[in-house]
Design a protein around this motif. Structure first.
Motif, PDB file in Angstrom:
ATOM      1  N   GLU A  37       0.830  -1.197   0.000  1.00 51.05           N
ATOM      2  CA  GLU A  37       0.000   0.000   0.000  1.00 51.05           C
ATOM      3  C   GLU A  37       0.869   1.254   0.000  1.00 51.05           C
ATOM      4  O   GLU A  37       0.390   2.355  -0.303  1.00 51.05           O
ATOM      5  CB  GLU A  37      -0.932   0.000   1.210  1.00 51.05           C
ATOM      6  CG  GLU A  37      -1.950  -1.139   1.200  1.00 51.05           C
ATOM      7  CD  GLU A  37      -2.756  -1.212   2.472  1.00 51.05           C
ATOM      8  OE1 GLU A  37      -2.579  -0.330   3.344  1.00 51.05           O
ATOM      9  OE2 GLU A  37      -3.566  -2.150   2.605  1.00 51.05           O
ATOM     10  N   ASN A  70      -6.361   4.463  -9.830  1.00 49.41           N
ATOM     11  CA  ASN A  70      -6.248   5.885  -9.514  1.00 49.41           C
ATOM     12  C   ASN A  70      -7.613   6.546  -9.474  1.00 49.41           C
ATOM     13  O   ASN A  70      -8.442   6.323 -10.362  1.00 49.41           O
ATOM     14  CB  ASN A  70      -5.413   6.611 -10.579  1.00 49.41           C
ATOM     15  CG  ASN A  70      -4.011   6.084 -10.732  1.00 49.41           C
ATOM     16  OD1 ASN A  70      -3.752   5.270 -11.607  1.00 49.41           O
ATOM     17  ND2 ASN A  70      -3.109   6.556  -9.888  1.00 49.41           N
ATOM     18  N   SER A  72      -2.847   4.682  -6.543  1.00 51.18           N
ATOM     19  CA  SER A  72      -3.781   5.278  -5.572  1.00 51.18           C
ATOM     20  C   SER A  72      -3.729   6.799  -5.525  1.00 51.18           C
ATOM     21  O   SER A  72      -4.542   7.417  -4.837  1.00 51.18           O
ATOM     22  CB  SER A  72      -3.551   4.719  -4.161  1.00 51.18           C
ATOM     23  OG  SER A  72      -3.711   3.313  -4.157  1.00 51.18           O
TER      24      SER A  72
END
Length: 288
Positions: free
Chosen positions: A69, A283, A128
């Motif tokens: 992450e 995204n 992200s």
């Protein structure tokens, strides 16, 4: 092997997924913080990057999957460039949007491909992070693409790229291409770099894209890189010839996944792009 650049509270780290989990290469060699560091070490020792990583991974501490992450842009590319009109559907879409459609047919059939500048590091985001749509654009789409990772003129890996594009600006006049393509948050790369030596054939990879708005899936389709009219070697050659290229760069190879003409991205949409053997790049969308 898949290589991830992590940005945690303890600084930058390079990790590798070697099939047995996530190994922390930086813990073994503190000088290896980036994929470029690994490629440089491999060049000095005259072996492949995967061989260097494999030796280190054997004794490296293992990281939890959740550590990914923290993945950021997977390669410190001094420049990102892109190729256009490399798939038949892309050529057709560009003809539809343009006031001068014959230009795109000429490029698709010509020996010389379209190669254009896409992004600097400051305009590129990672997994992200939000990609951008221009506030002065009325028709905006993502373009999912296989990215060639280069060290100088050598192909050393592959990643996933999202070539964000304003079709309304580009369609108004082909000379507006730089404004349609190059702006804040115009490009995303990630989630990793898959080493070139571990990809059997970059021209036979499944690629897919999904666009969601809230709970609704607005677009979902798939293709194969085998539909490209040009090879990655050919595109890389045209990019590097007669050109001073950075120590590390990425060349996006074009798209064949194009949403319907009635579709445009909105702030808050989620774009997910997947490529077989590499992973999934996700995204959110914001206005810039």
């Amino acid at each position: 092997m898949r290589y991830y650049q992590l940005a945690g509270s303890d600084g930058r780290r390079l990790a590798v997924d070697d099939g047995d989990g996530i190994a922390d290469l930086t813990a073994m060699k503190p000088t290896l913080e980036t994929f470029g560091d690994l490629v440089g070490a491999a060049t000095i020792t005259d072996v492949g990057a995967d061989e260097v990583a494999d030796r280190l991974a054997a004794d490296a501490p293992r990281l939890e999957e959740t550590t990914l992450e923290e993945a950021t842009v997977p390669v410190d590319a001094g420049e990102v460039w892109a190729a256009g009109v490399t798939y038949e559907i892309s050529e057709a879409a560009r003809e539809e949007e343009s006031t001068m459609p014959e230009m795109y047919l000429d490029v698709y059939d010509n020996e010389r491909p379209e190669i254009f500048f896409k992004a600097t590091p400051s305009r590129t985001v990672g997994p992200s992070e939000a990609v951008g749509i221009r506030a002065d654009s009325e028709w905006d789409v993502p373009e999912p693409e296989l990215g060639i990772v280069l060290a100088g003129e050598e192909i050393v890996g592959y990643t996933i790229g999202n070539d964000m594009s304003s079709r309304s600006i580009e369609g108004e006049n082909p000379l507006y291409l730089p404004q349609a393509k190059v702006y804040d948050r115009c490009c995303s790369l990630g989630p990793c770099v898959r080493s070139a030596e571990s990809i059997a054939d970059p021209h036979d990879l499944e690629m897919w894209m999904e666009i969601r708005r809230g709970e609704e899936t607005l677009y979902e389709d798939a293709t194969n890189t085998g539909e490209m009219a040009r090879t990655v070697e050919e595109l890389a050659d045209y990019y590097t010839k007669h050109n001073t290229v950075p120590e590390q760069s990425v060349l996006l190879t074009g798209t064949s996944l194009v949403p319907e003409n009635e579709f445009t991205l909105r702030e808050g949409d989620i774009v997910e792009i997947g490529i077989e053997s590499i992973g999934t790049l996700s995204n959110p969308v914001t206005q810039v």
